[in-house]
Design a protein around this motif. Structure first.
Motif, PDB file in Angstrom:
ATOM      1  N   ILE A  78       0.829  -1.213   0.000  1.00 53.28           N
ATOM      2  CA  ILE A  78       0.000   0.000   0.000  1.00 53.28           C
ATOM      3  C   ILE A  78       0.861   1.259   0.000  1.00 53.28           C
ATOM      4  O   ILE A  78       0.443   2.314   0.475  1.00 53.28           O
ATOM      5  N   SER A  79       2.021   1.158  -0.560  1.00 51.07           N
ATOM      6  CA  SER A  79       2.973   2.261  -0.567  1.00 51.07           C
ATOM      7  C   SER A  79       2.348   3.535  -1.128  1.00 51.07           C
ATOM      8  O   SER A  79       1.737   3.534  -2.201  1.00 51.07           O
ATOM      9  N   GLY A  80       2.471   4.603  -0.367  1.00 46.66           N
ATOM     10  CA  GLY A  80       1.991   5.903  -0.797  1.00 46.66           C
ATOM     11  C   GLY A  80       0.535   6.190  -0.483  1.00 46.66           C
ATOM     12  O   GLY A  80       0.071   7.320  -0.637  1.00 46.66           O
ATOM     13  N   LEU A  81      -0.233   5.197  -0.039  1.00 47.49           N
ATOM     14  CA  LEU A  81      -1.643   5.417   0.282  1.00 47.49           C
ATOM     15  C   LEU A  81      -1.779   6.087   1.649  1.00 47.49           C
ATOM     16  O   LEU A  81      -0.982   5.843   2.558  1.00 47.49           O
ATOM     17  N   ASP A  82      -2.807   6.921   1.793  1.00 50.19           N
ATOM     18  CA  ASP A  82      -3.095   7.554   3.079  1.00 50.19           C
ATOM     19  C   ASP A  82      -3.556   6.515   4.094  1.00 50.19           C
ATOM     20  O   ASP A  82      -4.299   5.594   3.760  1.00 50.19           O
ATOM     21  N   LEU A  83      -3.112   6.690   5.339  1.00 48.70           N
ATOM     22  CA  LEU A  83      -3.519   5.831   6.448  1.00 48.70           C
ATOM     23  C   LEU A  83      -4.478   6.613   7.339  1.00 48.70           C
ATOM     24  O   LEU A  83      -4.171   7.737   7.749  1.00 48.70           O
ATOM     25  N   PHE A  84      -5.622   6.016   7.622  1.00 53.08           N
ATOM     26  CA  PHE A  84      -6.628   6.650   8.462  1.00 53.08           C
ATOM     27  C   PHE A  84      -6.747   5.868   9.762  1.00 53.08           C
ATOM     28  O   PHE A  84      -7.096   4.695   9.764  1.00 53.08           O
ATOM     29  N   ALA A  85      -6.430   6.535  10.867  1.00 50.22           N
ATOM     30  CA  ALA A  85      -6.409   5.885  12.179  1.00 50.22           C
ATOM     31  C   ALA A  85      -7.485   6.499  13.082  1.00 50.22           C
ATOM     32  O   ALA A  85      -7.668   7.714  13.108  1.00 50.22           O
ATOM     33  N   PHE A  86      -8.175   5.626  13.797  1.00 48.16           N
ATOM     34  CA  PHE A  86      -9.243   6.048  14.704  1.00 48.16           C
ATOM     35  C   PHE A  86      -9.101   5.281  16.013  1.00 48.16           C
ATOM     36  O   PHE A  86      -8.652   4.134  16.028  1.00 48.16           O
ATOM     37  N   THR A  87      -9.512   5.902  17.091  1.00 49.97           N
ATOM     38  CA  THR A  87      -9.652   5.218  18.373  1.00 49.97           C
ATOM     39  C   THR A  87     -11.139   5.244  18.697  1.00 49.97           C
ATOM     40  O   THR A  87     -11.725   6.309  18.848  1.00 49.97           O
ATOM     41  N   VAL A  88     -11.722   4.043  18.760  1.00 49.80           N
ATOM     42  CA  VAL A  88     -13.176   3.910  18.855  1.00 49.80           C
ATOM     43  C   VAL A  88     -13.538   3.049  20.061  1.00 49.80           C
ATOM     44  O   VAL A  88     -12.906   2.030  20.315  1.00 49.80           O
ATOM     45  N   LYS A  89     -14.564   3.458  20.764  1.00 54.50           N
ATOM     46  CA  LYS A  89     -15.099   2.664  21.886  1.00 54.50           C
ATOM     47  C   LYS A  89     -16.423   2.049  21.454  1.00 54.50           C
ATOM     48  O   LYS A  89     -17.321   2.751  20.997  1.00 54.50           O
ATOM     49  N   ILE A  90     -16.512   0.718  21.551  1.00 55.98           N
ATOM     50  CA  ILE A  90     -17.761   0.018  21.248  1.00 55.98           C
ATOM     51  C   ILE A  90     -18.083  -0.912  22.410  1.00 55.98           C
ATOM     52  O   ILE A  90     -17.201  -1.297  23.177  1.00 55.98           O
TER      53      ILE A  90
END
Length: 117
Positions: A78-90
């Motif tokens: 996935i070189s060069g792709l944006d990384l989307f990080a979340f911290t989620v409580k379920i």
């Protein structure tokens, strides 16, 4: 303009949910994800899609925990792709969960899914 915007994050979450339902999901590091699944006490073989779906459905732009602008992947797949990080409580888990993914056309790449550290 500072990225990702609120609107961009909403769109990325919607796109991820759509791909999860209708597209292809790839695991960047299956071994690490399996170890993290054991720590969260779910079976990756049977429950990953449900867990991933629940996290994406409950994630909001305010849960975003990534870079501004988003970090770009250096991993070969996935070189060069944006990384989307979340911290989620379920409700499924007693602790917040850190979730990182990337999107490539009709492919959703799961990069990380573990207890928030």
């Amino acid at each position: 303009m500072i990225r990702p915007t609120h609107k961009e994050l909403i769109n990325k979450l919607r796109q991820a949910l759509s791909i999860l339902e209708n597209g292809q999901v790839m695991l960047l590091n299956p071994e690490a994800l399996a170890v993290d699944a054991l720590e969260l006490e779910y079976l990756i073989e049977f429950e990953l899609k449900d867990v991933f779906n629940e996290l994406l459905e409950n994630a909001t732009p305010s849960d975003y925990n990534g870079g501004r602008p988003p970090q770009r992947s250096y991993e070969q797949e996935i070189s060069g792709l944006d990384l989307f990080a979340f911290t989620v409580k379920i409700d499924r888990f007693s602790v917040p969960v850190y979730l990182k993914f990337s999107l490539s056309e009709n492919v959703l790449w799961l990069v990380s899914l573990h207890k928030n550290r």
